[in-house]
Design a protein around this motif. Structure first.
Motif, mmCIF file in Angstrom:
data_model
loop_
_atom_site.group_PDB
_atom_site.id
_atom_site.type_symbol
_atom_site.label_atom_id
_atom_site.label_comp_id
_atom_site.label_asym_id
_atom_site.label_seq_id
_atom_site.Cartn_x
_atom_site.Cartn_y
_atom_site.Cartn_z
ATOM 1 N N ILE A 63 1.064 -1.155 -0.140
ATOM 2 C CA ILE A 63 0.084 -0.106 -0.095
ATOM 3 C C ILE A 63 0.839 1.376 0.190
ATOM 4 C CG2 ILE A 63 -1.761 1.209 1.251
ATOM 5 C CD1 ILE A 63 -3.195 -1.055 2.308
ATOM 6 N N GLY A 64 2.541 1.247 1.111
ATOM 7 C CA GLY A 64 2.454 2.498 0.872
ATOM 8 C C GLY A 64 3.783 2.179 -0.472
ATOM 9 N N GLY A 65 4.091 1.574 -1.203
ATOM 10 C CA GLY A 65 5.388 1.574 -2.238
ATOM 11 C C GLY A 65 3.682 2.039 -3.559
ATOM 12 N N LEU A 66 1.806 1.449 -2.936
ATOM 13 C CA LEU A 66 1.654 1.660 -4.387
ATOM 14 C C LEU A 66 1.064 3.242 -4.367
ATOM 15 C CD1 LEU A 66 -1.202 -0.988 -4.501
ATOM 16 C CD2 LEU A 66 0.692 -0.187 -6.851
ATOM 17 N N ILE A 67 0.874 4.525 -2.283
ATOM 18 C CA ILE A 67 0.778 5.292 -2.517
ATOM 19 C C ILE A 67 1.703 6.501 -2.972
ATOM 20 C CG2 ILE A 67 0.915 7.528 -1.095
ATOM 21 C CD1 ILE A 67 -1.276 5.447 0.054
ATOM 22 N N LYS A 68 2.628 5.651 -3.167
ATOM 23 C CA LYS A 68 4.847 6.233 -3.989
ATOM 24 C C LYS A 68 4.391 6.945 -4.735
ATOM 25 C CE LYS A 68 8.204 4.767 -2.446
ATOM 26 N NZ LYS A 68 9.636 4.004 -1.885
ATOM 27 N N HIS A 69 4.179 5.527 -5.588
ATOM 28 C CA HIS A 69 4.316 5.351 -7.423
ATOM 29 C C HIS A 69 2.896 6.142 -8.028
ATOM 30 C CE1 HIS A 69 4.015 3.549 -11.737
ATOM 31 N NE2 HIS A 69 2.457 3.493 -11.109
ATOM 32 N N VAL A 70 1.808 6.609 -7.432
ATOM 33 C CA VAL A 70 0.553 7.070 -7.778
ATOM 34 C C VAL A 70 1.390 8.749 -7.510
ATOM 35 C CG1 VAL A 70 -1.526 8.184 -7.572
ATOM 36 C CG2 VAL A 70 -1.126 5.556 -7.821
ATOM 37 N N SER A 71 2.033 9.207 -6.841
ATOM 38 C CA SER A 71 2.542 10.162 -6.180
ATOM 39 C C SER A 71 2.967 10.789 -7.303
ATOM 40 C CB SER A 71 2.992 10.609 -5.146
ATOM 41 O OG SER A 71 2.551 10.331 -4.219
ATOM 42 N N SER A 72 4.565 9.545 -7.526
ATOM 43 C CA SER A 72 5.418 10.204 -8.350
ATOM 44 C C SER A 72 4.865 10.370 -10.268
ATOM 45 C CB SER A 72 6.618 8.962 -8.808
ATOM 46 O OG SER A 72 7.067 8.625 -10.161
ATOM 47 N N VAL A 73 4.004 9.456 -9.834
ATOM 48 C CA VAL A 73 2.874 9.203 -11.462
ATOM 49 C C VAL A 73 2.686 10.514 -12.168
ATOM 50 C CG1 VAL A 73 0.783 8.438 -13.233
ATOM 51 C CG2 VAL A 73 2.366 7.298 -12.260
ATOM 52 N N GLU A 74 1.754 11.005 -11.076
ATOM 53 C CA GLU A 74 0.566 12.685 -10.620
ATOM 54 C C GLU A 74 1.661 14.034 -11.313
ATOM 55 O OE1 GLU A 74 -2.192 14.715 -7.920
ATOM 56 O OE2 GLU A 74 -2.668 12.259 -8.443
ATOM 57 N N ARG A 75 2.737 13.161 -10.616
ATOM 58 C CA ARG A 75 4.048 14.708 -10.480
ATOM 59 C C ARG A 75 4.682 14.673 -11.988
ATOM 60 N NH1 ARG A 75 7.921 12.780 -7.712
ATOM 61 N NH2 ARG A 75 6.754 13.208 -5.731
ATOM 62 N N THR A 76 4.827 13.643 -12.019
ATOM 63 C CA THR A 76 5.173 14.001 -13.452
ATOM 64 C C THR A 76 4.080 14.270 -14.773
ATOM 65 O OG1 THR A 76 7.222 11.412 -13.212
ATOM 66 C CG2 THR A 76 6.747 12.241 -15.809
ATOM 67 N N TRP A 77 3.726 13.613 -14.269
ATOM 68 C CA TRP A 77 1.805 13.845 -15.996
ATOM 69 C C TRP A 77 1.971 15.534 -15.339
ATOM 70 C CZ3 TRP A 77 2.079 11.990 -20.413
ATOM 71 C CH2 TRP A 77 2.245 10.309 -20.130
ATOM 72 N N ALA A 78 1.173 15.861 -14.993
ATOM 73 C CA ALA A 78 1.221 16.846 -14.062
ATOM 74 C C ALA A 78 2.146 17.620 -14.443
ATOM 75 C CB ALA A 78 1.020 17.932 -12.779
ATOM 76 N N ALA A 79 3.692 17.879 -14.686
ATOM 77 C CA ALA A 79 4.535 18.848 -15.196
ATOM 78 C C ALA A 79 4.489 18.090 -16.921
ATOM 79 C CB ALA A 79 5.985 18.219 -14.266
ATOM 80 N N PHE A 80 4.241 17.361 -17.209
ATOM 81 C CA PHE A 80 4.403 16.477 -18.964
ATOM 82 C C PHE A 80 2.895 18.275 -19.368
ATOM 83 C CE2 PHE A 80 1.398 15.445 -22.449
ATOM 84 C CZ PHE A 80 2.980 15.002 -23.403
ATOM 85 N N ILE A 81 1.878 18.152 -18.598
ATOM 86 C CA ILE A 81 1.273 19.325 -19.182
ATOM 87 C C ILE A 81 1.264 20.659 -19.240
ATOM 88 C CG2 ILE A 81 -1.509 20.373 -17.618
ATOM 89 C CD1 ILE A 81 -2.052 17.769 -17.021
ATOM 90 N N GLU A 82 2.275 20.807 -18.290
ATOM 91 C CA GLU A 82 2.453 22.105 -18.153
ATOM 92 C C GLU A 82 4.062 22.988 -18.741
ATOM 93 O OE1 GLU A 82 3.895 25.650 -14.342
ATOM 94 O OE2 GLU A 82 3.660 23.148 -14.413
ATOM 95 N N PHE A 83 4.949 21.522 -19.003
ATOM 96 C CA PHE A 83 6.016 21.878 -19.577
ATOM 97 C C PHE A 83 6.437 20.651 -20.840
ATOM 98 C CE2 PHE A 83 6.634 22.636 -15.055
ATOM 99 C CZ PHE A 83 6.950 24.140 -15.243
ATOM 100 N N GLY A 84 5.583 20.196 -21.369
ATOM 101 C CA GLY A 84 6.548 18.669 -22.112
ATOM 102 C C GLY A 84 6.762 17.733 -22.373
ATOM 103 N N PRO A 85 7.411 16.945 -23.132
ATOM 104 C CA PRO A 85 8.216 16.376 -23.107
ATOM 105 C C PRO A 85 9.175 16.041 -22.552
ATOM 106 C CG PRO A 85 7.428 16.632 -25.421
ATOM 107 C CD PRO A 85 6.859 17.611 -24.486
ATOM 108 N N SER A 86 9.723 17.347 -22.668
ATOM 109 C CA SER A 86 11.514 17.677 -21.660
ATOM 110 C C SER A 86 11.209 17.206 -20.171
ATOM 111 C CB SER A 86 11.704 19.608 -21.839
ATOM 112 O OG SER A 86 10.930 20.031 -21.155
ATOM 113 N N VAL A 87 9.867 17.266 -19.711
ATOM 114 C CA VAL A 87 10.369 16.542 -18.366
ATOM 115 C C VAL A 87 10.099 15.240 -17.883
ATOM 116 C CG1 VAL A 87 9.344 19.095 -16.913
ATOM 117 C CG2 VAL A 87 7.857 17.301 -17.784
ATOM 118 N N MET A 88 9.417 14.398 -19.381
ATOM 119 C CA MET A 88 9.614 13.145 -19.118
ATOM 120 C C MET A 88 10.715 12.297 -19.112
ATOM 121 S SD MET A 88 5.933 12.490 -19.178
ATOM 122 C CE MET A 88 5.684 11.492 -19.777
ATOM 123 N N PRO A 89 10.741 11.701 -18.265
ATOM 124 C CA PRO A 89 12.071 10.019 -18.512
ATOM 125 C C PRO A 89 12.696 10.392 -20.138
ATOM 126 C CG PRO A 89 10.731 10.050 -16.734
ATOM 127 C CD PRO A 89 10.077 10.671 -16.665
#
Length: 190
Positions: A63-89
């Protein structure tokens, strides 16, 4: 700007308007995302750190790991919305170390606490809510970065990206619910 009030695990987070609450499609997407987050967080109610890190299936998921993962996914995709693919791995040149780091998102690591993981998730959620509340156009899009799982030459709008965040959060809330039921019989979604 909309702000989500801090709520104990298991209570639905309520948006409060600090300026104006978004309406229409933005409000609907945020409501769907808040509901998905709620169910994911609900699976962690009353757990201690050991339980939050416990694997109850043959997978590495906890459960803790899933919450960590979802946090990372949300952070990354929100950055994509704002800045585009340059922020993606750079998925096309991932190394074994990159894959191991990514796998660590799904586990509670030594020194991590459930409270810390939930606090980090709340911070990400507030930032995403603010971003979405201030978007002037959900149709603005960016090309997806090259990756084996993305169709080449595809772009995602802010709308499509938010739908992806909701789907990812909902899927992992279901995973967490199964794990939680195996820990102590508690259910969040059934």
């Amino acid at each position: 700007m909309t702000e989500t009030t801090e709520t104990p695990v298991g209570q639905y987070p309520v948006a409060t308007a600090t300026d104006e609450r978004p309406t229409g499609e933005q409000a609907e997407l945020l409501d769907a995302l808040r509901a998905a987050r709620h169910f994911l967080r609900l699976t962690a109610r009353d757990l201690d750190d050991e339980q939050a890190g416990r694997r109850t299936t043959v997978s590495e998921l906890c459960i803790g790991g899933l919450i960590k993962h979802v946090s990372s996914v949300e952070r990354t995709w929100a950055a994509f919305i704002e800045f585009g693919p340059s922020v993606m791995p750079d998925f096309m040149s991932f190394t074994e170390a990159d894959y191991e780091q990514r796998a660590a998102e799904f586990r509670m690591l030594p020194g991590e606490t459930l409270a810390g993981v939930l606090t980090a998730y709340e911070t990400v959620a507030r930032a995403t809510d603010e971003l979405v509340s201030n978007l002037s156009d959900l149709g603005v899009s960016h090309p997806l970065p090259p990756a084996p799982w993305f169709q080449a030459d595809t772009a995602w709008s802010a709308r499509r990206t938010l739908i992806h965040i909701v789907a990812e959060t909902t899927q992992h809330a279901g995973h967490a619910d199964i794990i939680r039921e195996a820990i102590d019989g508690a259910k969040s979604m059934g």
